[in-house]
Design an enzyme around this catalytic site. Structure first.
Site, PDB file in Angstrom:
ATOM      1  N   SER A  11      48.578  66.372 -31.802  1.00 44.66           N
ATOM      2  CA  SER A  11      48.045  67.478 -31.023  1.00 44.66           C
ATOM      3  C   SER A  11      47.543  68.563 -31.963  1.00 44.66           C
ATOM      4  CB  SER A  11      49.138  68.058 -30.118  1.00 44.66           C
ATOM      5  OG  SER A  11      50.072  68.764 -30.906  1.00 44.66           O
ATOM      6  N   LYS A  12      46.827  69.501 -31.391  1.00 40.69           N
ATOM      7  CA  LYS A  12      46.305  70.615 -32.181  1.00 40.69           C
ATOM      8  C   LYS A  12      47.453  71.407 -32.798  1.00 40.69           C
ATOM      9  CE  LYS A  12      43.201  74.605 -31.841  1.00 40.69           C
ATOM     10  NZ  LYS A  12      44.031  75.362 -32.714  1.00 40.69           N
TER      11      LYS A  12
END
Ligand code: GLU
Length: 521
Positions: free
Chosen positions: A262-263
């Site tokens: 994920s970011k």
């Protein structure tokens, strides 16, 4: 059946910057297309207007341009299967929605969001399907003339896919093998909404893959749950014989821990998850990109290619052409690929080292200027040659002190300031200075100044300096090198002393020595 022409597509929704996983999907499509002499299509899936983000489409195009991944047709590339932006294909979809309605494969439903919510509260795990559709307000339960009247009157509706229960739906996946799902678990997906007169992702995706003669659908694992529905849609249209082959790529996993990348992982550990920097048009928040962080496109491509596939030997460094030759969808792994960003830096190191020093200089020059230093490409390239094999210390995302090779041009800056700026002060407390500057050192440096002064400006080269200084050191027993380094650098960093002195030139070398002698005596 004769072999079908390979036509694949990358079909992002312009909902923001392209995630690095999407880049990998596009890359695999590209490799597959090139390998088979096929076509790669760039389609924009923008039927969900509520998620549209301005600038996203341009961003995606620019990202692939930077990476060197070329499309053969599609948005901004032309081609004779267009338009390639789904929002420009409304009329096409309407025709196909009507076809499903006419064949009884789909039906019209009037249930409002409120009614659906009420139903969800009433029935646990409510799903709109063969079990429940007869309790709802739709063209299967309402009289035909009433349905007609409501549609004429402009009441809002959706078109739902009528899934027949109890069927084994087979998805034959090139990576995962045969996956079978019972149709009873699927819901009657919305295919079209009268509110915006647009189809949903599922319908538009299938219609376009068919009309664009797509032979293989290569996409991320997150789309695997949609595949049975897609198979049923192909059947409902009677297109099962030209259905594309599916290949669902493995997930990209977090560098540490469980779950998908994920970011947040990138923010925490300090690596980008987007190819280019992205500025959110609404919040103004900036997310870092591989390009701006100093990655080379060929390094990013090579790194991504090996996340989920390998050529079956130990070869890691590959040109795009080699990847095209070696790539094999059948050798892609089913299990997720850990996103080893440190490996990404290693790839960048490898590719950076292959680039001649002069190619490093535009970026180095930019950094120097930002720090108020003006130099020339030629001198900067000399610095690159002297420093590129150094090792730097850094703090990783988990606060551990580590060492690594130079992986970015920007790694050089903390190592090379002294080439351009003389030490401002000589720090007597510096460990290296303390160790190497003794009571007799000033005198020794004075002598060295004398030795060096014998050379003319244009004789101040490694070749001419070294024998002279070495001879003097031998004759007197002096060991001047570390103290000399203190004079020119201010501390224990830097390249070979003769190379450094030659770079600085006679005047600057002697000037720095005299300043140090004064300051440290
Ligand atoms: N529009 C989908 C996406 O954003 C495409 C999925 C597919 O390739 O079918 O990834």
């Amino acid at each position: 059946m004769s072999e079908r022409k390979v036509r694949v597509r990358f079909a992002p929704s312009p909902t923001g910057p392209l995630h690095i996983g999407g880049v990998r999907t596009a890359l695999y499509n590209y490799l597959f297309a090139r390998q088979h002499g096929g076509d790669l299509i760039f389609r924009i899936e923008d039927t969900d207007s509520s998620r549209f983000v301005p600038g996203a489409e341009e961003y995606i195009i620019e990202a692939f341009q930077w990476l060197g991944i070329q499309f053969d047709e599609g948005v901004s590339f032309g081609g004779d299967h267009g338009p390639y932006r789904q929002s420009e294909r409304r009329d096409i979809y309407k025709k196909y929605v009507q076809q499903l309605l006419d064949n009884g494969k789909a039906y019209i439903a009037f249930d409002t969001p409120e009614e659906l919510d009420a139903k969800r509260r009433e029935v646990e795990n409510f799903q709109y399907d063969a079990q429940t559709r007869n309790q709802m307000r739709n063209s299967l339960t309402l009289p035909a003339d009433e349905v007609e009247r409501m549609v004429e009157a402009g009441e809002q509706y959706v078109v739902r896919f009528k899934i027949e229960p109890g069927r084994e739906v087979v998805v034959d996946d090139l990576i995962r093998g045969v996956v079978t799902v019972n149709s009873s678990v699927l819901d009657d997906k919305v295919l079209y909404k009268s509110a915006d007169q647009l189809p949903t992702y599922h319908l538009a995706n299938i219609v376009d893959d068919h009309l664009m003669e797509v032979s293989h659908v290569i996409r991320g694992e997150e789309w695997l749950p949609s595949a049975p529905l897609h198979v049923l849609l192909y059947e409902a249209f009677g297109w099962q014989d030209s259905m594309p082959r599916f290949a669902h790529l493995p997930l990209l996993l977090k560098p540490v821990g469980n779950g998908k990348l994920s970011k947040r992982d990138g923010d925490k550990l300090g690596f980008p998850v987007f190819p280019l920097e992205w500025k959110d048009p609404q919040t103004g928040a900036v997310s870092s990109g591989y390009r701006e962080q100093g990655y080379l496109p060929e390094a990013v491509v090579n790194f991504l290619a090996l996340l989920g596939w390998n050529p079956g030997n130990d070869q890691e460094l590959m040109t795009l052409d080699e990847m095209v030759r070696l790539f094999d969808l059948g050798k892609c792994s089913k299990s997720g690929a850990r996103f080893d960003y440190v490996k990404g830096m290693w790839f960048n190191h490898q590719y950076l080292m292959q680039r001649p020093a002069i190619d490093w200089t535009p970026e180095l020059d930019r950094i120097l200027r930002a720090n108020g230093i003006e130099s020339t490409a030629e001198r900067e390239a000399q610095v690159v040659e002297m420093m590129k094999t150094k090792v730097i210390e850094y703090v990783d995302g988990e606060n551990n002190k580590k060492k690594r090779n130079i992986s970015f041009v920007s790694d050089l800056w903390p190592l090379c300031r002294f080439f351009f700026v003389a030490p401002e002060a000589y720090d007597k407390e510096d460990k290296f200075v303390r160790k190497n500057w003794k009571d007799t050192t000033a005198q020794e440096m004075d002598q060295l100044v004398g030795v060096l002064s014998a050379l003319d400006d244009d004789e101040f080269t490694v070749e001419q300096m070294k024998p002279l200084v070495d001879a003097w050191a031998e004759a007197t027993g002096a060991r001047p090198w570390n103290a000399w380094r203190v004079c020119l650098v201010g501390t224990g960093q830097g390249p070979d002393m003769y190379e450094l002195a030659a770079f600085l030139g006679k005047q600057e070398t002697i000037r720095r020595m005299e300043r140090a002698i004064k300051a440290l005596s």
